[in-house]
Design an enzyme around this catalytic site. Structure first.
Site, PDB file in Angstrom:
ATOM      1  N   CYS A 271      78.329 -28.441  19.104  1.00 40.18           N
ATOM      2  CA  CYS A 271      78.872 -27.302  18.347  1.00 40.18           C
ATOM      3  C   CYS A 271      79.606 -26.304  19.235  1.00 40.18           C
ATOM      4  O   CYS A 271      80.755 -25.924  18.962  1.00 40.18           O
ATOM      5  CB  CYS A 271      77.771 -26.616  17.549  1.00 40.18           C
ATOM      6  SG  CYS A 271      76.489 -25.807  18.538  1.00 40.18           S
ATOM      7  N   HIS A 331      73.497 -22.567  16.965  1.00 42.15           N
ATOM      8  CA  HIS A 331      74.645 -23.247  16.357  1.00 42.15           C
ATOM      9  C   HIS A 331      75.785 -22.245  16.196  1.00 42.15           C
ATOM     10  O   HIS A 331      75.562 -21.058  15.998  1.00 42.15           O
ATOM     11  CB  HIS A 331      74.269 -23.835  15.001  1.00 42.15           C
ATOM     12  CG  HIS A 331      75.302 -24.769  14.446  1.00 42.15           C
ATOM     13  ND1 HIS A 331      75.679 -25.926  15.093  1.00 42.15           N
ATOM     14  CD2 HIS A 331      76.065 -24.704  13.319  1.00 42.15           C
ATOM     15  CE1 HIS A 331      76.609 -26.549  14.374  1.00 42.15           C
ATOM     16  NE2 HIS A 331      76.858 -25.817  13.299  1.00 42.15           N
ATOM     17  N   HIS A 343      83.035 -26.770  12.134  1.00 44.07           N
ATOM     18  CA  HIS A 343      82.067 -26.873  13.229  1.00 44.07           C
ATOM     19  C   HIS A 343      81.730 -28.325  13.508  1.00 44.07           C
ATOM     20  O   HIS A 343      82.002 -29.216  12.688  1.00 44.07           O
ATOM     21  CB  HIS A 343      80.785 -26.102  12.871  1.00 44.07           C
ATOM     22  CG  HIS A 343      80.102 -26.607  11.633  1.00 44.07           C
ATOM     23  ND1 HIS A 343      78.774 -26.971  11.600  1.00 44.07           N
ATOM     24  CD2 HIS A 343      80.546 -26.815  10.354  1.00 44.07           C
ATOM     25  CE1 HIS A 343      78.433 -27.354  10.389  1.00 44.07           C
ATOM     26  NE2 HIS A 343      79.484 -27.264   9.606  1.00 44.07           N
TER      27      HIS A 343
END
Length: 372
Positions: A271, A331, A343
């Site tokens: 990520c 994240h 993402h």
């Protein structure tokens, strides 16, 4: 009848002192202030696109030279370095709050009218979470001043009156507001994650805060996140005037690229690796102009840039998430408008995907957003 000379002298002295207070900025007599952001960005001009002069640490003392709209021209105590800083990044030392009140809009779209009536012409519109300065009240209407724009009237049913200090959010449940800046001090009130507070000052790792109920105390800065609130009329363009406005088109080229832990492209990403790759590959000049050295991990990326409210997100903002049980960031994605972000996901749809912030998983885990 003659006025005694001593009274004339005292009167003249009082007038001079009063005029000095009114003209302290203009005369160069500066007030002191404290940086209350983890990264207090000092810019060359009074706008978010201004070149970065220096990034100041939390707790740094500065001198206020003048004010222009929502920006202060500040000077470091070394008397050399100076620049412009946004109002929500500083607390004026000793300030008790303006006699003017601050209001937060609660309607998704709020009409600002030219007169205090539903029949008044609409001057502009504000989105939810926008800040206004309340100048006066006429029955159920507030006369307000927009930070960027004209005066107008809004209905009081859609305005929440709050302390007139920079806004912040509590990051953890069971966070204590204490009587003094000390872990052994008596607890005044206990706050929970996502509660809103207002920062009045800073001292040695503690924020002096005021709650929405106007309760004042001290709370550890480790459980508080400053929120930069920029008033944005709905009927103005929400797109950036800077170089991140096309980031959606750029990032979408990588949809479907596989997820792989600890990789940063271009054939696979985790990520933070995806965010790192996109910004450093396509927007390196943009980062350099602002003096930004983007870290590799999502946890460190969350500490770069200015925090923004979820209701104020713009294309190119970074959105961060925790694991749902603690406040630790794990994240990150890039906001692309319409409540969506792109993402590199490690979930069932492994790889680069577009998701909605309204999805239950991400809504529950949403932690913060920053603007570079």
């Amino acid at each position: 009848m003659k006025v005694p000379k001593i009274r004339v002298k005292l009167l003249a002295t009082s007038v001079v002192m009063f005029m000095m207070l009114l003209t302290s900025f203009a005369s160069g007599q500066a007030n002191e202030a404290t940086i209350i952001a983890n990264q207090g960005i000092l810019r060359r001009t009074a706008n978010f696109e201004g070149d970065v002069v220096e990034t100041l640490a939390l707790g740094t003392q500065v001198l206020l030279q003048e004010k222009s709209g929502d920006w202060y021209r500040v000077q470091l105590t070394n008397g050399i370095t100076e620049g412009w800083m946004y109002k929500d990044l500083i607390a004026v030392n000793g300030e008790k709050g303006s006699s003017l009140k601050k209001g937060i809009t609660t309607a998704s779209t709020l009409n600002v009218r030219g007169t205090p009536s539903l029949q008044g012409s609409v001057v502009t519109q504000l989105s939810s979470g926008s800040e206004v300065t309340i100048l006066s009240q006429e029955e159920e209407w507030y006369q307000v001043q927009l930070s960027q724009g004209p005066k107008g009237f809004v209905h009081s049913d859609f305005i929440e009156v709050v302390p007139n200090f920079p806004q912040a959010q509590v990051l953890e449940n069971n966070s204590k507001v204490r009587t003094t800046a000390n872990l052994q001090a008596e607890t005044i009130v206990t706050l929970n994650k996502a509660d809103i507070i207002f920062i009045k000052g800073y001292q040695d790792g503690w924020y002096n805060v005021v709650t929405k109920d106007f309760i004042e105390g001290w709370i550890s800065n480790e459980v508080v996140e400053l929120q930069v609130n920029v008033v944005r009329p709905v009927n103005r363009s929400g797109t950036r005037s800077n170089g991140l406005s096309n980031i959606k088109t750029v990032a979408e080229k990588y949809i479907g690229t596989p997820y792989r832990y600890a990789t940063a492209g271009p054939n696979s990403f985790d990520c933070s690796g995806f965010v790192f790759y996109i910004l450093n590959t396509y927007y390196k000049d943009y980062l350099n102009e602002r003096g930004i050295d983007l870290p590799r991990s999502s946890r460190d990326q969350a500490n770069v840039g200015a925090s923004v409210n979820k209701s104020q997100l713009q294309t190119g903002d970074l959105v961060f998430f925790n694991n749902g049980t603690t406040s630790t960031i794990n994240h990150v994605g890039i906001y692309i408008g319409n409540n969506q972000f792109i993402h590199a996901s490690s979930g069932r749809s492994m790889g680069v995907i577009i998701s909605s912030l309204d999805e239950a998983n991400y809504k529950r885990r949403y932690a913060k957003a920053t603007r570079l």
